[in-house]
Design an enzyme around this catalytic site. Structure first.
Site, mmCIF file in Angstrom:
data_model
loop_
_atom_site.group_PDB
_atom_site.id
_atom_site.type_symbol
_atom_site.label_atom_id
_atom_site.label_comp_id
_atom_site.label_asym_id
_atom_site.label_seq_id
_atom_site.Cartn_x
_atom_site.Cartn_y
_atom_site.Cartn_z
ATOM 1 C CG HIS A 74 69.425 29.389 29.648
ATOM 2 N ND1 HIS A 74 69.212 30.265 28.621
ATOM 3 C CD2 HIS A 74 70.485 28.633 29.289
ATOM 4 C CE1 HIS A 74 70.107 30.043 27.672
ATOM 5 N NE2 HIS A 74 70.882 29.054 28.049
ATOM 6 C CE1 TYR A 205 64.237 36.863 26.964
ATOM 7 C CE2 TYR A 205 62.676 38.010 25.555
ATOM 8 C CZ TYR A 205 63.118 36.848 26.167
ATOM 9 O OH TYR A 205 62.426 35.681 25.964
ATOM 10 N N PRO A 293 57.053 35.787 18.819
ATOM 11 C CG PRO A 293 58.902 36.195 17.441
ATOM 12 C CD PRO A 293 57.427 36.418 17.538
ATOM 13 C CE LYS A 297 56.129 31.444 28.273
ATOM 14 N NZ LYS A 297 56.797 30.465 29.122
ATOM 15 C CE1 TYR A 385 61.937 33.235 28.877
ATOM 16 C CE2 TYR A 385 63.377 32.622 30.696
ATOM 17 C CZ TYR A 385 63.176 32.877 29.356
ATOM 18 O OH TYR A 385 64.234 32.759 28.474
HETATM 19 C C1 PHB Z 1 65.341 31.397 20.504
HETATM 20 O O1 PHB Z 1 66.302 30.837 21.029
HETATM 21 O O2 PHB Z 1 65.045 31.203 19.301
HETATM 22 C C2 PHB Z 1 64.498 32.331 21.310
HETATM 23 C C3 PHB Z 1 64.876 32.651 22.602
HETATM 24 C C4 PHB Z 1 64.075 33.522 23.354
HETATM 25 C C5 PHB Z 1 62.934 34.043 22.792
HETATM 26 C C6 PHB Z 1 62.553 33.718 21.511
HETATM 27 C C7 PHB Z 1 63.350 32.859 20.759
HETATM 28 O O3 PHB Z 1 62.153 34.877 23.511
#
Ligand code: PHB
Ligand code: APR
Length: 396
Positions: A74, A205, A293, A297, A385
């Protein structure tokens, strides 16, 4: 069976498995004791975003062939806020770095496969119960463990406590409440895995008045989606139809709907223990710290600890140099606190506390628009990130 090795590792999560692999690559003997059975470890569903440095570490460790084939790279992320879909070009903002989506379940399986191929000993269903001689000079450290109802010992030079948040290693350190920093967020994540092609090829997000939502994936045909839910929500609480409607609304997309094959609720907590070593005992990963989550991280932090610990142990055995081992806690914490800050910041910016006042909502919106409108705001997000560097030098 009573065992003896150079490094005794407690826990076969990502931290323990990776440490074992790196030490093995450098000719350092080790044995892993794992409380659970193999099939439980192989099936555990967890996060999936890897920083660039994490991917490089798995590749360097020689466990990355499947990762190289199956990874989804990504270069950006979508931010859905105030009804608008925005994209942050993380690659451009970070000077050419990217993140990779590859399930933690997959990398765990890859590392177990490699360990078995190379006959690295993992003792399944072996529960470490008590640690002895951690700081006695001239004595080997001993892990007392139980296996099928009997007690045994593993004698070793060093103990790596990679036994997660509920393990016995952290409580075996000389710590008090003053060494623990902890915060529980007033919301949780309701996560689903669905047999449906993800609607966006990168993570979304969403900041929405009804709460946070996130779209991620585990493959071209597998969507991983989350919505914010109240603490204590039952995993059976939400009907499929309601979930899809809610996800569509909050993410601002029309998701591909498919069979939901897993539903689960994860609480959100920040936690740091600022003592990570004592004598021959070193703790790494969730044993030492937890992040919520958001920002993905958890596993990346564990990998960074293992990079420091493995380097320290390699220098000890190969060069008789203990500088890194002696500074293990300091080197790790310097990075851990920044990653804790990032995870807390993304969490508090995107989630809605049910008692939240309007001023706080405006602050969240302004934080997001600073990230999207300002080059420096965007760079700051992107730098964190894709993963902060480990700083090895003495702290000034
Ligand atoms: C996930 O793919 O499980 C995932 C992706 C982004 C996040 C947290 C978990 O910020
Ligand atoms: N004896 C032996 N094994 C133990 C003991 C014990 N007393 N206590 C715990 N374990 C095992 C657990 O069964 C588990 O498999 O230690 C392992 C710890 O693994 P994780 O919880 O996955 O911790 P870690 O390897 O640090 O994971 C790092 O990955 O998914 C994330 O949330 C996780 O973010 C964290 C990261």
């Amino acid at each position: 069976m009573n065992l003896k090795t150079q490094v005794g590792i407690i826990g076969a999560g990502p931290a323990g498995l990776l440490l074992s692999r790196i030490l093995h690559n450098h000719g350092i003997e080790n044995i892993i004791l794992e409380n659970r059975n193999e099939s439980y470890l192989r099936q555990r569903l967890r996060a999936g975003v890897m920083e660039q440095g994490t991917v490089e570490t798995f590749m360097e460790a020689g466990v990355g062939e499947k990762l190289a084939k199956g990874k989804m790279v990504h270069e950006g992320i979508y931010i859905h806020a105030k009804g608008i879909q925005n994209r942050l070009d993380v690659k451009e903002l970070s000077g050419g770095k990217e993140v990779t989506v590859y399930g933690q379940k997959n990398i765990t399986n890859d590392m177990i496969d490699h360990a078995q191929k190379d006959e690295i000993q993992i003792v399944w269903e072996a529960k470490a119960q008590r640690l002895e001689h951690i700081d006695d000079d001239g004595e080997s450290a001993i892990i007392h463990y139980s296996l099928h109802g009997k007690m045994y010992t593993l004698e070793c030079d060093f103990i790596a406590g990679c036994d997660g948040f509920h393990g016995i290693s952290r409580p075996s350190l000389p710590i008090t409440q003053k060494n623990i920093y902890s915060y529980e967020f007033p919301y949780s994540w309701y996560g689903i895995l669905a047999e449906a092609p993800p609607i966006a090829h990168e993570v979304i997000y969403a900041h929405h008045p009804d709460g946070f939502a996130l779209q991620s994936m585990r493959g071209p045909e597998l969507s991983r989606l989350y919505i914010q839910c109240p603490n204590g929500t039952d995993p059976g609480a939400y009907e499929d139809e309601w979930l899809w409607d809610e996800l569509d609304k909050r993410l601002g997309v029309t998701n591909n709907r498919g069979n939901i094959i897993s539903k689960g609720v994860a609480p959100m907590r920040s936690f740091v223990c600022d003592v990570m070593q004592h004598g021959k005992l070193f703790i790494a990963g969730d044993a030492a710290h937890i992040v919520p989550p958001t920002g993905a991280k958890g596993m990346n932090l564990a990998v960074a600890d293992v990079k420091v610990l493995s380097k320290g142990l390699i220098h000890h055995y190969k060069d008789k140099d203990d500088d890194i081992l002696n500074r293990y806690t300091e080197i790790c914490l310097r990075r851990i606190w920044k990653v804790e800050r990032f995870s807390w910041w993304v969490t508090t910016t995107f989630h809605v506390d049910e008692n939240q006042d309007e001023f706080t909502t405006k602050m969240q919106e302004a934080t997001i628009s600073y990230m999207l409108d300002s080059q420096i705001g965007g760079q700051s997000f992107a730098e964190n990130y894709v993963g902060l560097p480990i700083l090895w030098n003495e702290k000034k």
